[in-house]
Structure formats: structure tokens, C-alpha cells
Design a protein around this motif. Structure first.
Motif, PDB file in Angstrom:
ATOM      1  N   LYS A 525      15.377  -9.689-101.234  1.00  0.00           N
ATOM      2  CA  LYS A 525      15.071  -8.247-100.446  1.00  0.00           C
ATOM      3  C   LYS A 525      15.671  -7.070-101.258  1.00  0.00           C
ATOM      4  O   LYS A 525      14.911  -6.160-101.280  1.00  0.00           O
ATOM      5  CB  LYS A 525      15.660  -8.377 -98.945  1.00  0.00           C
ATOM      6  CG  LYS A 525      14.894  -9.166 -98.058  1.00  0.00           C
ATOM      7  CD  LYS A 525      15.698  -9.195 -96.687  1.00  0.00           C
ATOM      8  CE  LYS A 525      14.894 -10.026 -95.749  1.00  0.00           C
ATOM      9  NZ  LYS A 525      15.690 -10.016 -94.281  1.00  0.00           N
ATOM     10  N   GLN A 526      16.928  -7.294-101.777  1.00  0.00           N
ATOM     11  CA  GLN A 526      17.444  -6.220-102.655  1.00  0.00           C
ATOM     12  C   GLN A 526      16.422  -5.989-103.776  1.00  0.00           C
ATOM     13  O   GLN A 526      16.218  -4.937-104.136  1.00  0.00           O
ATOM     14  CB  GLN A 526      18.910  -6.405-102.954  1.00  0.00           C
ATOM     15  CG  GLN A 526      19.939  -6.176-101.998  1.00  0.00           C
ATOM     16  CD  GLN A 526      21.201  -6.285-102.366  1.00  0.00           C
ATOM     17  OE1 GLN A 526      21.523  -7.332-102.833  1.00  0.00           O
ATOM     18  NE2 GLN A 526      21.938  -5.380-102.303  1.00  0.00           N
ATOM     19  N   ALA A 527      16.148  -7.007-104.553  1.00  0.00           N
ATOM     20  CA  ALA A 527      15.625  -6.885-105.739  1.00  0.00           C
ATOM     21  C   ALA A 527      14.049  -6.467-105.506  1.00  0.00           C
ATOM     22  O   ALA A 527      13.490  -5.647-106.206  1.00  0.00           O
ATOM     23  CB  ALA A 527      15.355  -8.146-106.552  1.00  0.00           C
ATOM     24  N   SER A 528      13.465  -6.836-104.407  1.00  0.00           N
ATOM     25  CA  SER A 528      11.883  -6.263-104.050  1.00  0.00           C
ATOM     26  C   SER A 528      12.108  -5.088-103.786  1.00  0.00           C
ATOM     27  O   SER A 528      11.211  -4.072-104.180  1.00  0.00           O
ATOM     28  CB  SER A 528      11.595  -7.037-103.079  1.00  0.00           C
ATOM     29  OG  SER A 528      11.535  -8.613-103.391  1.00  0.00           O
ATOM     30  N   ALA A 529      13.072  -4.609-103.131  1.00  0.00           N
ATOM     31  CA  ALA A 529      13.071  -3.144-102.624  1.00  0.00           C
ATOM     32  C   ALA A 529      13.385  -2.244-104.048  1.00  0.00           C
ATOM     33  O   ALA A 529      12.901  -1.189-104.106  1.00  0.00           O
ATOM     34  CB  ALA A 529      14.261  -2.725-101.809  1.00  0.00           C
ATOM     35  N   MET A 530      14.160  -2.615-105.004  1.00  0.00           N
ATOM     36  CA  MET A 530      14.383  -2.018-106.030  1.00  0.00           C
ATOM     37  C   MET A 530      13.182  -1.875-106.877  1.00  0.00           C
ATOM     38  O   MET A 530      13.097  -0.669-107.580  1.00  0.00           O
ATOM     39  CB  MET A 530      15.449  -2.563-106.978  1.00  0.00           C
ATOM     40  CG  MET A 530      17.086  -2.752-106.084  1.00  0.00           C
ATOM     41  SD  MET A 530      18.294  -3.340-107.330  1.00  0.00           S
ATOM     42  CE  MET A 530      18.218  -2.487-108.779  1.00  0.00           C
ATOM     43  N   VAL A 531      12.508  -2.844-106.924  1.00  0.00           N
ATOM     44  CA  VAL A 531      11.356  -2.729-107.641  1.00  0.00           C
ATOM     45  C   VAL A 531      10.028  -1.898-107.364  1.00  0.00           C
ATOM     46  O   VAL A 531       9.507  -1.009-107.779  1.00  0.00           O
ATOM     47  CB  VAL A 531      10.743  -4.178-108.180  1.00  0.00           C
ATOM     48  CG1 VAL A 531       9.573  -4.176-108.979  1.00  0.00           C
ATOM     49  CG2 VAL A 531      11.836  -4.880-109.004  1.00  0.00           C
ATOM     50  N   SER A 532       9.792  -2.245-105.937  1.00  0.00           N
ATOM     51  CA  SER A 532       8.519  -1.866-105.386  1.00  0.00           C
ATOM     52  C   SER A 532       8.732  -0.701-104.252  1.00  0.00           C
ATOM     53  O   SER A 532       7.850   0.123-104.146  1.00  0.00           O
ATOM     54  CB  SER A 532       7.674  -2.909-104.621  1.00  0.00           C
ATOM     55  OG  SER A 532       8.723  -3.396-103.452  1.00  0.00           O
ATOM     56  N   ILE A 533       9.887  -0.236-103.860  1.00  0.00           N
ATOM     57  CA  ILE A 533      10.259   0.701-103.013  1.00  0.00           C
ATOM     58  C   ILE A 533      10.897   1.815-103.616  1.00  0.00           C
ATOM     59  O   ILE A 533      10.422   3.025-103.724  1.00  0.00           O
ATOM     60  CB  ILE A 533      11.031   0.234-101.709  1.00  0.00           C
ATOM     61  CG1 ILE A 533      10.090  -0.761-101.141  1.00  0.00           C
ATOM     62  CG2 ILE A 533      11.365   1.319-100.988  1.00  0.00           C
ATOM     63  CD1 ILE A 533      10.674  -1.507 -99.986  1.00  0.00           C
ATOM     64  N   TYR A 534      11.939   1.705-104.224  1.00  0.00           N
ATOM     65  CA  TYR A 534      12.897   2.587-104.755  1.00  0.00           C
ATOM     66  C   TYR A 534      12.694   3.224-106.143  1.00  0.00           C
ATOM     67  O   TYR A 534      13.307   3.902-106.753  1.00  0.00           O
ATOM     68  CB  TYR A 534      14.453   2.393-104.779  1.00  0.00           C
ATOM     69  CG  TYR A 534      15.132   2.026-103.342  1.00  0.00           C
ATOM     70  CD1 TYR A 534      15.018   3.042-102.329  1.00  0.00           C
ATOM     71  CD2 TYR A 534      15.451   0.723-102.911  1.00  0.00           C
ATOM     72  CE1 TYR A 534      15.359   2.715-101.366  1.00  0.00           C
ATOM     73  CE2 TYR A 534      15.726   0.370-101.585  1.00  0.00           C
ATOM     74  CZ  TYR A 534      15.614   1.327-100.781  1.00  0.00           C
ATOM     75  OH  TYR A 534      16.022   1.465 -99.533  1.00  0.00           O
ATOM     76  N   GLY A 535      11.662   2.456-107.122  1.00  0.00           N
ATOM     77  CA  GLY A 535      11.632   2.830-108.205  1.00  0.00           C
ATOM     78  C   GLY A 535      12.418   2.654-109.311  1.00  0.00           C
ATOM     79  O   GLY A 535      12.624   3.597-110.079  1.00  0.00           O
ATOM     80  N   LEU A 536      13.339   1.774-109.237  1.00  0.00           N
ATOM     81  CA  LEU A 536      14.637   1.344-109.976  1.00  0.00           C
ATOM     82  C   LEU A 536      14.336   0.400-111.257  1.00  0.00           C
ATOM     83  O   LEU A 536      15.298  -0.070-111.776  1.00  0.00           O
ATOM     84  CB  LEU A 536      15.761   1.006-109.274  1.00  0.00           C
ATOM     85  CG  LEU A 536      16.041   1.902-108.123  1.00  0.00           C
ATOM     86  CD1 LEU A 536      17.224   1.572-107.286  1.00  0.00           C
ATOM     87  CD2 LEU A 536      16.420   3.428-108.721  1.00  0.00           C
ATOM     88  N   ASN A 537      13.031   0.056-111.537  1.00  0.00           N
ATOM     89  CA  ASN A 537      12.477  -0.924-112.458  1.00  0.00           C
ATOM     90  C   ASN A 537      11.846  -0.071-113.617  1.00  0.00           C
ATOM     91  O   ASN A 537      11.015   0.712-113.330  1.00  0.00           O
ATOM     92  CB  ASN A 537      11.862  -1.940-111.901  1.00  0.00           C
ATOM     93  CG  ASN A 537      11.494  -3.106-112.831  1.00  0.00           C
ATOM     94  OD1 ASN A 537      10.251  -3.108-113.514  1.00  0.00           O
ATOM     95  ND2 ASN A 537      12.262  -3.827-113.165  1.00  0.00           N
ATOM     96  N   ASP A 538      12.380  -0.225-114.743  1.00  0.00           N
ATOM     97  CA  ASP A 538      11.685   0.273-116.131  1.00  0.00           C
ATOM     98  C   ASP A 538      10.158   0.025-116.062  1.00  0.00           C
ATOM     99  O   ASP A 538       9.152   1.058-116.438  1.00  0.00           O
ATOM    100  CB  ASP A 538      12.263   0.024-117.222  1.00  0.00           C
ATOM    101  CG  ASP A 538      13.856   0.804-117.233  1.00  0.00           C
ATOM    102  OD1 ASP A 538      13.908   1.723-116.552  1.00  0.00           O
ATOM    103  OD2 ASP A 538      14.632   0.231-117.879  1.00  0.00           O
TER     104      ASP A 538
END
Length: 652
Positions: A525-538
Motif C-alpha cells: 500500500k505504501q509503495a503504490s501510494a508513493m508511485v500512483s498518488i504522491y508522485g514520489l517516483n522518478d
């Protein structure tokens, strides 16, 4: 109604009693009858053509004879229509032959006996039968429909009142003891609702400047934060009629009932204006229209919402009626309901901060018998993420724990045990675990503790246990930092610490188990949120696919293409595997310390921060002044491969 029922039963009993009395006539032989007839003893003969029954009435002179002395009181033997009962009766086989024979006997003997073949109580029998059946069916109808009306709702439990409002009215005659003094924390929300109460008490203060009374206020926040408590305080402070009901009270299986109840509710409120209407869980009727209506049929909930919109702000709604509502699903509410003019104020009731938790503890600790070591400030630091309802539960559970131990007062340790019980679940000391499995559990929990201690942004560990609690075979307690925003580094460190348990299993045993289910769920859940919600993936970039309006809740498609979905899945997996490898590398470098920690866990079953300081030394990353056991728990090792709900990591 009991009087009516009593009268009805008396009538029924009288009917049966009189009918039985009417048949209390002695049997008579046919030959004896003609003998009595010729002697002149018979006054009246009636033939019931339907039943072939002959009723015989004796003359007054005959009744004076000793032969018929048993009939002296026959005059008091009355039927239902005040007719005397016959003295004798018998059955004839052929009505026509009997009529010919009796008429001939009367003529030949020149008798005054009267003969008729019309039953004297035929009309009364029909009348009473009809009346009795009307009473019986009336009683059945009344009791059946009274129960149906009670089940369907409405004042008085009548089915004809099903469209009436089911709101509970609190006025000056009802003393609501909750006031704003009983609402700890929530200072911003209290200011908003206090102003509404002040407007009702002293409207000239605002109207002289041209201000208008607000139409409504919507309380929004997570469950247990005190939305309904605020409404109770308004009811206790406002000193005006207060109508309270739930959104589900409008919902009914009958068409038009919800809209009718809305009309009746506002009519009652306008009659008692100024007044306040409080609708709890308004999302039951306030969901956005047009969603999930695939059948194309009539939606009763939408009709109810339309009526509510009209009553709150439509033609002829210039009245002093304020609507308060509460929900924890504001994202699904209809936009027309949320606009200014209906709900002018959107009041957010969030989870309490540190100082607010202290105030809430002070309120709930007042009625308890406390020991000298209980400090509300300390307890507020140990309960980050707790709502007001959670804090009330902690206080109550602490009292139960102390009572279970036969204590005279509630001590600090009782509160700590209560937090463990609520967050981690019930301790199962008697659960049998094989030594091999227990060793794996110890290394799993030691892996969490080691990674959390070594990484700068991971939540500092407070307590580790391998005693089973709830569905978990072991747990690690952390005291997470209270922050408003989270950086990428902080989230990655937390993910690595969460994967530390499975990483320790692979480093030590060379294989992994199913015990890390809740850990995997959490990091996914954390990783999915970082990538698809919070824009924290390059690779995905500064893009968020989060929909705060809830418009895509019922959609079948994703807001991104198949190629993007593949990229998101790949990046989520890459992020999780990267932190997993990072955790393994750290544990491999500190293998000796990991072994010491696991051995201590196997020996003591529960270890605290002091034990980690003894093995690893003091942490140099942060100020640990608030770290005292216990804090929040994070489930780490599951007892079953599949569980139906999150174990104990709900608070973090």
C-alpha cells in the motif's frame, strides 16, 4: 384499546354462553310429546326446518305441576335475544309428516297450542354471528397492522404514520447534560458551532450588521473524533428545539416515504423555529445522484435527497432552522448538498494532536480512581493517532485491567497494558508454539527491531514481544513521529523496517515463511501510494491518479493506460524489492547483534528500548526524550497464511 378489547371479549363470551344456554333443553320422545300435546301441557311448538329440530314450550299451568317442577326457573334461562329457552326438544326425520301430524292433533283436540316453522331467533342468530365475526376480524386487523406499523416506523407505531418523521426532539423540557466544557480538544470545530449557538441565542448581534443566519454546518472527520459529541453539546447549549436523527431513518422500502419524512421533519422544525436539525451519517441519503444506478429504475434515495435539497434551500425556506450533519464520507456527498446556502460551513474534525489528546485524557480520567504515577501528558505521548473514542476506550480498559488485578486504584502500568490490549489484541500466553517456530518468530521480530534502530527515519522502537497477541505471533511497538508531511526518505526507511522481519528470516534460515502477510500488505500500500498518488517516483513523474471527488469510485476503468499500469506495477515491485535488499544487507552487516537480540527475545519473550541500547548503543539520529513504552504496535508475524482483516497496525 385495552377497554375495547375487554368489551369485545365480553361480547364474545356472552354470545357463546347464551348460545349454550339456548340449547339447554331436555330431550323428549316423540310419542311422549304427543301425549303432552293431547293433555294440553304444550303452549308453543316451533320447528326448525333447517335442523329438523322441534322446540317445545310448556304452558304456565303445566309448569306448576310436580311433574315439571324442574322447569320452574326456566324463565331466567334467556337466549342472546332475550328469548326463553325451550323446555324440551327432539329431532324429527320428516318435516312434512310432522307438520301434518301436529296440525291434525291440534284440530282434533281443539287445542290452543301455537305451531310455527319459523325459528324465532333466526334474525338474532344472524345478527350476532355477523357482529361476532366483525369483532374477531377487527381485533386481528388491529393487532396485525399495529405490529406492521411499529416495524415500518412512524410515531405511535401506526402504518398510517409511516411517512412521519422519526426524529427525536430535545427541547427545554429535556435536559441534555453535555456541554462544550465536556468536549475536550477540537478547538477550531468548537468555535464554529459555538458561533451557531450564539446566533440562535443573540441574533441581533449579527443581523444588525446585515448578516444572515447560516443554513447548515457539515461536520467531517474520521470515526470517533467527536462529531456526534459536538452535536450533543449544541443540543445542551442552544436552548432551542433540537431534532436528532440518523440518515438511515429516512430510508424505507415504500416509495415516497423518505421524501415524506423529510417534509414532515422540516414542517415540525419550522413550527418550533428557531430550531436545529441534526442528521447523523448523512451519507446514507446524501450520496451523489446518478452513481451506481445501472437499473434505470426509480431510486428512492435520490427522491429523498431531492426533497432534502429543496427543504434546505428552495422557495419558501426563509426560516430560522439550522441543519447540522455529520459524516466520515464527505467525498461521496452530492455537490448540490455541499454548496453554500445549504451547508455554509464545512467543519473538519480531525484526529487530536498531542495537546488535544492530553485534554481528552483529562476529561476521561476525572471519574477514575487513579494512582499517583498516572500522568495524562505521558499517556498522550503514548497514543499517537488515537481518536477521542479510542482514548475513552483506553481509560475504560485500564479500569477493567486494574479491577481484574484486584487493585484499589488504576496505575500507570494498567494504562500501558490497556494500550497493548487495544492495539495489539489479547495476549495468548497459553498458545503452544514449537521451539523451531518460536526461534523463527524471535528472529523475525529482531529483524524489525534492528532495521528500525539502524535507519535514521524509521520510527523508534519501544518494545518487542514474541508472546502471541490476537492473530499475530509476535509484535513490535513503535512510537511514530507526529508529522504533517512525509518525505521520500522517511517512507523508504519505514518500508525497509517493515520488511526487516522477512529479511531476517532469509538471512538467518535461508528461506522465508508466510508470517509476513501484514508486512507485505503494508509496504504494498505504501509503495503504490508513493508511485500512483504522491508522485514520489522518478519514472512515473509528478502525476497523481488519486480522485478526491470520488467520481471514479463506481467506474470500471483505470484513469491510466495499460502501459502506465504495467509501469506502475514494475515501479512498485522495484521499490519494495530495493528496500528488501537494503534490509538484508544491513542485517548481514550486523548479524552478531541480530543474534544477540533474538537470543534475548527467546530468553525474556519481551524486551524494551533499554535492551536495544545495551546491544546497539544509543541512537544518534534524533532526540528520543519521549520514548517510553509502549507506543503504537505494528503487527509483524501472522499466525495464518490468510487473514480477513488487518491485525494490529491500524493506528500507525
Amino acid at each position: 384499546m385495552w377497554i375495547y378489547a375487554t368489551v369485545g371479549f365480553l361480547l364474545i363470551g356472552f354470545w357463546f354462553f347464551s348460545s349454550s344456554m339456548a340449547t339447554e333443553s331436555k330431550r323428549l320422545e316423540r310419542g311422549t310429546f304427543f301425549e303432552y300435546l293431547k293433555e294440553g301441557y304444550v303452549k308453543n311448538v316451533r320447528l326448525n326446518l333447517e335442523e329438523n329440530k322441534v322446540d317445545v314450550y310448556l304452558t304456565d299451568e303445566a309448569l306448576k305441576l310436580d311433574q315439571f317442577k324442574q322447569f320452574k326457573d326456566t324463565g331466567s334461562n334467556m337466549t342472546a335475544f332475550s328469548q326463553p329457552a325451550p323446555n324440551y326438544s327432539f329431532i324429527v326425520a320428516d318435516n312434512a309428516n310432522f307438520e301434518t301430524e301436529i296440525e291434525k292433533a291440534i284440530q282434533e283436540n281443539n287445542l290452543a297450542t301455537k305451531y310455527s316453522n319459523i325459528p324465532p331467533d333466526k334474525f338474532s342468530s344472524i345478527f350476532w354471528n355477523i357482529l361476532i365475526w366483525i369483532l374477531i376480524f377487527g381485533a386481528i386487523w388491529y393487532f396485525m397492522f399495529r405490529r406492521l406499523g411499529a416495524a415500518a416506523g412512524g410515531p405511535g407505531g401506526q402504518i398510517f404514520n409511516i411517512g412521519k418523521s422519526r426524529a427525536k426532539l430535545f427541547d427545554e423540557n429535556d435536559k441534555v447534560r453535555v456541554t462544550f466544557k465536556d468536549v475536550a480538544g477540537l478547538e477550531g470545530a468548537k468555535e464554529e458551532v459555538e458561533e451557531i449557538v450564539e446566533f440562535l441565542k443573540n441574533p441581533e448581534k449579527f443581523t444588525k450588521l446585515g448578516g444572515k443566519i447560516p443554513k447548515g454546518a457539515l461536520l467531517v472527520g474520521p470515526p470517533g473524533t467527536g462529531k456526534t459529541l459536538l452535536a450533543k453539546a449544541v443540543a445542551g447549549e442552544a436552548k432551542v428545539p433540537f431534532f436528532s436523527l440518523s440518515g438511515s431513518d429516512f430510508v424505507e422500502m415504500f416509495v415516497g416515504v423518505g421524501a415524506s419524512r423529510v417534509r414532515d421533519l422540516f414542517k415540525n422544525a419550522k413550527d418550533k423555529a428557531p430550531a436545529i436539525i441534526f442528521i447523523d451519517e448523512i451519507d446514507a441519503i446524501g450520496r451523489a445522484r446518478g452513481k451506481n444506478n445501472f437499473t434505470g429504475g426509480n431510486d428512492e434515495r435520490e427522491n429523498t435527497l431531492n426533497q432534502l435539497l429543496t427543504e434546505m434551500d428552495g422557495f419558501g425556506t426563509d426560516t430560522n432552522v439550522i441543519v447540522l450533519a455529520a459524516t466520515n464520507r464527505a467525498d461521496v456527498l452530492d455537490k448540490a448538498l455541499m454548496r453554500a446556502g445549504r451547508f455554509d460551513r464545512l467543519i473538519h474534525v480531525d484526529l487530536p494532536e498531542l495537546n488535544e489528546r492530553k485534554e481528552i485524557f483529562d476529561v476521561h480520567l476525572k471519574p477514575l480512581k487513579l494512582g499517583t504515577d498516572v500522568d495524562s501528558e505521558f499517556l498522550s505521548k503514548q497514543t499517537p493517532g488515537f481518536s477521542g473514542a479510542d482514548i475513552a476506550n483506553v481509560c475504560n480498559e485500564a479500569a477493567l485491567v486494574a479491577a481484574r488485578k484486584n487493585k484499589e486504584v488504576i496505575e500507570k502500568q494498567d494504562f500501558l497494558d490497556a494500550v497493548d490490549r487495544i492495539v495489539g489484541g489479547l495476549e495468548k500466553k497459553n498458545k503452544l508454539i514449537k521451539p523451531k517456530e518460536k526461534r523463527r518468530i524471535a528472529y523475525h521480530e529482531a529483524g524489525h527491531a534492528t532495521i528500525g534502530w539502524l535507519l535514521p527515519h524509521a520510527a523508534p522502537l519501544v518494545k518487542v514481544t514474541i508472546v502471541p497477541r490476537g492473530k499475530s505471533l509476535g509484535a513490535a511497538w513503535y512510537l511514530p513521529e507526529e508529522r504533517q508531511i512525509t518525505t521520500t526518505e522517511q517512507m523508504l526507511d519505514e518500508m525497509a523496517a517493515t520488511m526487516g522481519g522477512r529479511a531476517a528470516e532469509e538471512v538467518v534460515f535461508g528461506d522465508i515463511s508466510t508470517g509476513a502477510l501484514s508486512d507485505l500488505e503494508r509496504v504494498t500500500k505504501q509503495a503504490s501510494a508513493m508511485v500512483s498518488i504522491y508522485g514520489l517516483n522518478d519514472k512515473i513523474g509528478n502525476i497523481s491518479y488519486y480522485d478526491s471527488t470520488g467520481q471514479n469510485e463506481y467506474g470500471f476503468g483505470k484513469p491510466y493506460s495499460e502501459e502506465t499500469a504495467k509501469t506502475i506495477d514494475a515501479e512498485v515491485s522495484k521499490m519494495i524489492e530495493g528496500q528488501y535488499e537494503r534490509a538484508k544487507d544491513l542485517l548481514a552487516k550486523h548479524r552478531s547483534q541480530l543474534d544477540q537480540l533474538a537470543d534475548k527475545l527467546l530468553e525474556k519473550e519481551v524486551i524494551f528500548r533499554e535492551d536495544l541500547v545495551e546491544i546497539f548503543g544509543e541512537r544518534i539520529f534524533e532526540d528520543d526524550e519521549n520514548l517510553e513504552p509502549p507506543g503504537n504496535a505494528v503487527s509483524s508475524l501472522n499466525a495464518e497464511p490468510v487473514v480477513s482483516e488487518e491485525s494490529v497496525d491500524k493506528k500507525d
